[in-house]
Design an enzyme around this catalytic site. Structure first.
Site, short mmCIF file in Angstrom:
data_model
loop_
_atom_site.label_atom_id
_atom_site.label_comp_id
_atom_site.label_asym_id
_atom_site.label_seq_id
_atom_site.Cartn_x
_atom_site.Cartn_y
_atom_site.Cartn_z
N HIS A 1 69.86 1.58 38.49
CA HIS A 1 68.60 1.24 37.85
C HIS A 1 68.09 2.40 37.00
CE1 HIS A 1 67.43 3.10 41.79
NE2 HIS A 1 66.64 3.78 41.00
N ARG B 1 76.10 4.38 41.30
CA ARG B 1 76.73 4.48 42.62
C ARG B 1 78.10 5.12 42.49
NH1 ARG B 1 73.71 -0.18 42.86
NH2 ARG B 1 72.31 -0.27 44.62
N HIS C 1 64.68 8.80 36.25
CA HIS C 1 66.12 8.95 36.46
C HIS C 1 66.86 7.65 36.20
CE1 HIS C 1 64.79 7.66 40.59
NE2 HIS C 1 65.85 6.88 40.47
N GLU D 1 63.13 0.40 38.15
CA GLU D 1 62.26 0.78 39.26
C GLU D 1 60.99 1.40 38.68
OE1 GLU D 1 62.60 3.42 43.35
OE2 GLU D 1 63.84 3.97 41.63
N ASN E 1 77.03 5.45 49.13
CA ASN E 1 76.87 4.72 50.38
C ASN E 1 78.05 5.07 51.28
OD1 ASN E 1 74.46 3.26 49.69
ND2 ASN E 1 75.72 2.09 48.28
N GLU F 1 70.78 10.17 39.14
CA GLU F 1 70.88 10.03 40.59
C GLU F 1 72.23 9.42 40.93
OE1 GLU F 1 69.30 6.81 43.77
OE2 GLU F 1 67.73 7.71 42.53
#
Length: 146
Positions: free
Chosen positions: A80, A9, A5, A123, A66, A62
């Site tokens: 990432h 944000r 993925h 990642e 937050n 994704e």
């Protein structure tokens, strides 16, 4: 290696989902709320990838929201790239031997982070169950940011 993925944000989850789902046409395939971490993860797939995304957890976008407001400057809203690897320790050792800094070592036998030459965070996730803790990874400190 298997592409998983890309994470971005969102400052406003509803506005982001309206854009990605209602306007762009992506489909929500999974959602995770973390009360303790105070964040929500929403995984989206292109219509032609929905079945594969549900079965393999990839390829996905994704969306990370937050719950506490943040100012995403300097590209911080892009998170990432993520790849599943067969052996996270062997992969990290190969990268380390090639001169790549392991920013977040796989101390847990499951997850590590590196950065591209342009600063893109990548990642690495262990396929299947986490590997047992092993040195030098278990005691290796973080380096820089990811």
């Amino acid at each position: 290696m298997h592409y998983l993925h890309t994470m971005v944000r969102a400052s406003d989850l509803n506005a982001s989902l309206d854009f990605y789902c209602n306007k762009l046409g992506l489909v929500e395939v999974n959602r995770y709320d973390s009360e303790g971490g105070r964040f929500t993860l929403v995984y989206l797939a292109a219509p032609g990838d929905v079945q594969r995304a549900r079965e393999e957890s990839s390829p996905l976008l994704e969306i990370t929201w937050n719950w506490d407001p943040e100012n995403y400057s300097g590209g911080r809203n892009f998170g990432h790239l993520a790849y599943r690897v067969d052996d996270i320790y062997a992969t990290c050792q190969r990268l380390l031997d090639a001169g790549v800094t392991i920013n977040r070592p796989p101390r847990d036998g499951h997850m590590a982070f590196i950065r591209s030459p342009d600063g893109i965070s990548i990642e690495l996730l262990q396929a299947g169950e986490s590997l047992p803790a092993a040195e030098p990874w278990a005691s290796m400190p973080n380096t820089g940011s990811w």
